[in-house]
Design a protein around this motif. Structure first.
Motif, PDB file in Angstrom:
ATOM      1  N   PRO A 199      46.916 -10.651 -16.496  1.00  0.00           N
ATOM      2  CA  PRO A 199      45.687 -10.861 -15.702  1.00  0.00           C
ATOM      3  C   PRO A 199      44.885  -9.567 -15.590  1.00  0.00           C
ATOM      4  O   PRO A 199      45.452  -8.475 -15.476  1.00  0.00           O
ATOM      5  N   LYS A 200      43.587  -9.712 -15.610  1.00  0.00           N
ATOM      6  CA  LYS A 200      42.704  -8.550 -15.509  1.00  0.00           C
ATOM      7  C   LYS A 200      42.346  -8.266 -14.051  1.00  0.00           C
ATOM      8  O   LYS A 200      42.311  -9.175 -13.220  1.00  0.00           O
ATOM      9  N   ASP A 201      42.101  -6.970 -13.769  1.00  0.00           N
ATOM     10  CA  ASP A 201      41.653  -6.587 -12.439  1.00  0.00           C
ATOM     11  C   ASP A 201      40.217  -7.045 -12.210  1.00  0.00           C
ATOM     12  O   ASP A 201      39.511  -7.468 -13.123  1.00  0.00           O
ATOM     13  N   VAL A 202      39.755  -6.929 -10.944  1.00  0.00           N
ATOM     14  CA  VAL A 202      38.369  -7.261 -10.605  1.00  0.00           C
ATOM     15  C   VAL A 202      37.442  -6.276 -11.296  1.00  0.00           C
ATOM     16  O   VAL A 202      37.629  -5.055 -11.203  1.00  0.00           O
ATOM     17  N   GLN A 203      36.472  -6.796 -11.992  1.00  0.00           N
ATOM     18  CA  GLN A 203      35.542  -5.965 -12.744  1.00  0.00           C
ATOM     19  C   GLN A 203      34.166  -5.957 -12.081  1.00  0.00           C
ATOM     20  O   GLN A 203      33.708  -6.973 -11.541  1.00  0.00           O
ATOM     21  N   ASP A 204      33.487  -4.809 -12.085  1.00  0.00           N
ATOM     22  CA  ASP A 204      32.104  -4.707 -11.598  1.00  0.00           C
ATOM     23  C   ASP A 204      31.156  -5.134 -12.698  1.00  0.00           C
ATOM     24  O   ASP A 204      31.343  -4.783 -13.878  1.00  0.00           O
ATOM     25  N   ASN A 205      30.138  -5.889 -12.284  1.00  0.00           N
ATOM     26  CA  ASN A 205      29.124  -6.284 -13.259  1.00  0.00           C
ATOM     27  C   ASN A 205      28.324  -5.061 -13.693  1.00  0.00           C
ATOM     28  O   ASN A 205      27.951  -4.225 -12.863  1.00  0.00           O
ATOM     29  N   PRO A 206      28.040  -4.909 -14.950  1.00  0.00           N
ATOM     30  CA  PRO A 206      27.233  -3.767 -15.408  1.00  0.00           C
ATOM     31  C   PRO A 206      25.809  -3.860 -14.882  1.00  0.00           C
ATOM     32  O   PRO A 206      25.249  -4.950 -14.742  1.00  0.00           O
ATOM     33  N   PHE A 207      25.242  -2.692 -14.555  1.00  0.00           N
ATOM     34  CA  PHE A 207      23.865  -2.651 -14.066  1.00  0.00           C
ATOM     35  C   PHE A 207      22.899  -2.869 -15.235  1.00  0.00           C
ATOM     36  O   PHE A 207      22.982  -2.208 -16.250  1.00  0.00           O
ATOM     37  N   GLN A 208      22.003  -3.843 -15.029  1.00  0.00           N
ATOM     38  CA  GLN A 208      20.985  -4.111 -16.041  1.00  0.00           C
ATOM     39  C   GLN A 208      19.614  -4.022 -15.377  1.00  0.00           C
ATOM     40  O   GLN A 208      19.321  -4.746 -14.425  1.00  0.00           O
ATOM     41  N   SER A 227      16.810  -4.959 -16.402  1.00  0.00           N
ATOM     42  CA  SER A 227      15.996  -6.168 -16.546  1.00  0.00           C
ATOM     43  C   SER A 227      16.223  -7.140 -15.387  1.00  0.00           C
ATOM     44  O   SER A 227      15.323  -7.907 -15.025  1.00  0.00           O
ATOM     45  N   ASP A 228      17.426  -7.102 -14.788  1.00  0.00           N
ATOM     46  CA  ASP A 228      17.699  -7.989 -13.661  1.00  0.00           C
ATOM     47  C   ASP A 228      17.016  -7.530 -12.385  1.00  0.00           C
ATOM     48  O   ASP A 228      16.663  -8.343 -11.519  1.00  0.00           O
ATOM     49  N   TRP A 229      16.823  -6.219 -12.243  1.00  0.00           N
ATOM     50  CA  TRP A 229      16.300  -5.653 -11.000  1.00  0.00           C
ATOM     51  C   TRP A 229      14.849  -5.201 -11.091  1.00  0.00           C
ATOM     52  O   TRP A 229      14.247  -4.860 -10.066  1.00  0.00           O
ATOM     53  N   SER A 230      14.288  -5.162 -12.269  1.00  0.00           N
ATOM     54  CA  SER A 230      12.949  -4.595 -12.421  1.00  0.00           C
ATOM     55  C   SER A 230      11.895  -5.378 -11.643  1.00  0.00           C
ATOM     56  O   SER A 230      11.017  -4.796 -10.993  1.00  0.00           O
ATOM     57  N   LEU A 231      11.979  -6.718 -11.687  1.00  0.00           N
ATOM     58  CA  LEU A 231      10.977  -7.528 -10.983  1.00  0.00           C
ATOM     59  C   LEU A 231      11.020  -7.259  -9.488  1.00  0.00           C
ATOM     60  O   LEU A 231       9.977  -7.026  -8.853  1.00  0.00           O
ATOM     61  N   SER A 232      12.211  -7.254  -8.912  1.00  0.00           N
ATOM     62  CA  SER A 232      12.334  -6.991  -7.475  1.00  0.00           C
ATOM     63  C   SER A 232      11.863  -5.586  -7.129  1.00  0.00           C
ATOM     64  O   SER A 232      11.251  -5.365  -6.064  1.00  0.00           O
ATOM     65  N   PHE A 233      12.126  -4.612  -8.014  1.00  0.00           N
ATOM     66  CA  PHE A 233      11.706  -3.233  -7.751  1.00  0.00           C
ATOM     67  C   PHE A 233      10.187  -3.122  -7.701  1.00  0.00           C
ATOM     68  O   PHE A 233       9.625  -2.562  -6.751  1.00  0.00           O
ATOM     69  N   TRP A 234       9.513  -3.660  -8.710  1.00  0.00           N
ATOM     70  CA  TRP A 234       8.050  -3.532  -8.742  1.00  0.00           C
ATOM     71  C   TRP A 234       7.397  -4.356  -7.641  1.00  0.00           C
ATOM     72  O   TRP A 234       6.365  -3.960  -7.087  1.00  0.00           O
ATOM     73  N   LEU A 235       7.987  -5.492  -7.307  1.00  0.00           N
ATOM     74  CA  LEU A 235       7.448  -6.265  -6.186  1.00  0.00           C
ATOM     75  C   LEU A 235       7.624  -5.528  -4.871  1.00  0.00           C
ATOM     76  O   LEU A 235       6.774  -5.616  -3.979  1.00  0.00           O
ATOM     77  N   MET A 286      13.517 -10.900  -1.010  1.00  0.00           N
ATOM     78  CA  MET A 286      14.838 -11.132  -0.421  1.00  0.00           C
ATOM     79  C   MET A 286      15.572 -12.253  -1.151  1.00  0.00           C
ATOM     80  O   MET A 286      16.795 -12.195  -1.349  1.00  0.00           O
ATOM     81  N   TYR A 287      14.822 -13.283  -1.544  1.00  0.00           N
ATOM     82  CA  TYR A 287      15.451 -14.385  -2.290  1.00  0.00           C
ATOM     83  C   TYR A 287      15.983 -13.894  -3.646  1.00  0.00           C
ATOM     84  O   TYR A 287      17.083 -14.271  -4.069  1.00  0.00           O
ATOM     85  N   ASN A 288      15.209 -13.027  -4.327  1.00  0.00           N
ATOM     86  CA  ASN A 288      15.671 -12.469  -5.603  1.00  0.00           C
ATOM     87  C   ASN A 288      16.920 -11.615  -5.406  1.00  0.00           C
ATOM     88  O   ASN A 288      17.867 -11.677  -6.210  1.00  0.00           O
ATOM     89  N   PHE A 289      16.932 -10.814  -4.344  1.00  0.00           N
ATOM     90  CA  PHE A 289      18.117 -10.004  -4.059  1.00  0.00           C
ATOM     91  C   PHE A 289      19.335 -10.895  -3.805  1.00  0.00           C
ATOM     92  O   PHE A 289      20.447 -10.599  -4.257  1.00  0.00           O
ATOM     93  N   TYR A 290      19.120 -11.971  -3.096  1.00  0.00           N
ATOM     94  CA  TYR A 290      20.224 -12.886  -2.819  1.00  0.00           C
ATOM     95  C   TYR A 290      20.800 -13.474  -4.106  1.00  0.00           C
ATOM     96  O   TYR A 290      22.018 -13.558  -4.280  1.00  0.00           O
ATOM     97  N   LEU A 291      19.892 -13.870  -5.024  1.00  0.00           N
ATOM     98  CA  LEU A 291      20.364 -14.428  -6.292  1.00  0.00           C
ATOM     99  C   LEU A 291      21.112 -13.397  -7.125  1.00  0.00           C
ATOM    100  O   LEU A 291      22.053 -13.739  -7.840  1.00  0.00           O
ATOM    101  N   LEU A 292      20.727 -12.136  -7.024  1.00  0.00           N
ATOM    102  CA  LEU A 292      21.393 -11.101  -7.799  1.00  0.00           C
ATOM    103  C   LEU A 292      22.752 -10.722  -7.234  1.00  0.00           C
ATOM    104  O   LEU A 292      23.657 -10.314  -7.961  1.00  0.00           O
ATOM    105  N   LEU A 293      22.900 -10.863  -5.911  1.00  0.00           N
ATOM    106  CA  LEU A 293      24.133 -10.403  -5.271  1.00  0.00           C
ATOM    107  C   LEU A 293      25.192 -11.486  -5.190  1.00  0.00           C
ATOM    108  O   LEU A 293      26.381 -11.171  -5.081  1.00  0.00           O
ATOM    109  N   VAL A 294      24.790 -12.734  -5.191  1.00  0.00           N
ATOM    110  CA  VAL A 294      25.811 -13.791  -5.076  1.00  0.00           C
ATOM    111  C   VAL A 294      26.496 -14.020  -6.434  1.00  0.00           C
ATOM    112  O   VAL A 294      25.935 -13.725  -7.477  1.00  0.00           O
TER     113      VAL A 294
END
Length: 347
Positions: free
Chosen positions: A131-140, A142-150, A339-347
């Motif tokens: 079994p593999k350990d818990v892995q962190d999702n890589p930072f992308q 493209s996933d955060w750019s829209l929320s950043f500029w908004l 806030m909705y975009n952040f929620y979708l990215l974090l869940v």
């Protein structure tokens, strides 16, 4: 022949009694993999008015060692469905299910359930991983750019809204008040001025010019307010001419005599007697009483007149307020979307 029919009747009755005294049981599927589920459907062919007591089976209860009950439910009064699972591969014998119908115990036939284990190829050990350990999702980005500029846009909107609000507070608003004032009716005002003339004892004054000036000015103002033409700027004869169409001849004759006497006193240095002064005062009062209008509104609404510059300032302030409100609503909507975009990215 009767014996044969009787025997057939007894056989049919026995079969019916036997059918009604047992539970019909069916399991699907008969064979399953470890961890899968199977359902056992139990049906009692009894009358609708029959009192049926089903067995009490609780979730997580072991029906037999290795077979666990997940749950039960009743689609109707005569049916019970039991959901089973197992995590050990084997062929299990399921004992008969028991119930009571009108106090009489009945049971089903025994069932069998085969649980098959998943085959593992032990010869290919290099293809088996722990079994593999818990892995962190890589930072992308493209996933955060829209929320950043908004978020940057939201900060700009907040700064602009605050700047416009400060501008609005700095400008002095133009406040207009509509005044409702009590006003005297024309005849009331005229009578009040005549009472003042009488109180000043100007009838017996040696300065007859002042007396007749005040008396005729009072009448001129009354006529101007009562009839709606500029009596203060007209001669005595012009005033009498305008009144001829609507006035009483006797009152106009007396008014004409009063104006003529006043003109003689003011412009020809004519001297009058005290009784003549009294009579002219009485004639002025009679003319007012004969021509006055009762039941007129005694309140007057005064609306301030704004200059063109004030009107433009008021319009600009209204536009600025609407623009600030629009920016605030847009900012709230943008904040909720971020806030909705952040929620979708974090869940």
């Amino acid at each position: 022949m009767k014996r044969i029919l009787f025997s057939i009747y007894l056989a049919i009755s026995y079969l019916l009694v036997f059918a009604q005294s047992s539970i019909q049981a069916k399991i699907e599927p008969i064979e399953m993999l470890i961890g899968e589920q199977a359902t056992v459907t139990l049906t009692i062919p009894a009358d609708d008015n029959a009192n049926i007591e089903w067995p009490k089976l609780a979730p997580r209860q072991m029906l037999v060692p290795g077979v666990e009950i997940i749950g039960t439910h009743h689609p109707d009064a005569h049916t019970m469905i039991v959901t089973l699972t197992s995590f050990d591969g084997s062929l299990y014998h399921l004992p008969a299910f028991k119930a009571k119908v009108n106090g009489k115990e009945i049971k089903s036939e025994d069932l069998a359930l085969k649980v098959v284990e998943v085959e593992v190829d032990t010869t290919q050990l290099n293809k088996m991983f722990p079994p593999k350990d818990v892995q962190d999702n890589p930072f992308q980005w493209s996933d955060w750019s829209l929320s950043f500029w908004l978020s940057i846009l939201l900060l700009l909107l907040m700064a602009l809204t605050y700047y416009l609000y400060v501008r609005l507070r700095a400008g002095k608003p133009i406040i207009t008040h509509i005044k409702i004032v009590k006003r005297l009716l024309p005849h009331q005002r005229a009578m009040k001025e005549i009472e003042q003339i009488k109180a000043d004892k100007m009838v017996a004054s040696e300065d007859q010019k002042e007396y007749y000036t005040k008396l005729t000015d009072t009448l001129r103002r009354y006529i101007e307010e009562r009839y709606g033409f500029s009596a203060m700027e007209m001669t005595s004869s012009e005033i009498i001419g305008r009144l001829m169409a609507s006035g009483d001849e006797q009152s106009l004759k007396e008014l004409s005599q009063l104006f003529m006497t006043a003109d003689l006193v003011k412009f020809a240095k004519y001297s009058t007697m005290i009784n003549e002064n009294d009579q002219n005062l009485v004639n002025a009062i009679d003319f007012i009483n004969q021509t006055k209008l009762e039941n007129q509104p005694t309140e007057e609404t005064i609306r301030p007149q704004l200059s063109v510059e004030d009107q433009r300032t008021q319009k600009e302030r209204r536009i600025l307020k609407c623009f600030i409100v629009g920016l605030m609503l847009a900012g709230i909507a943008l904040f909720c979307y971020i806030m909705y975009n952040f929620y979708l990215l974090l869940v």
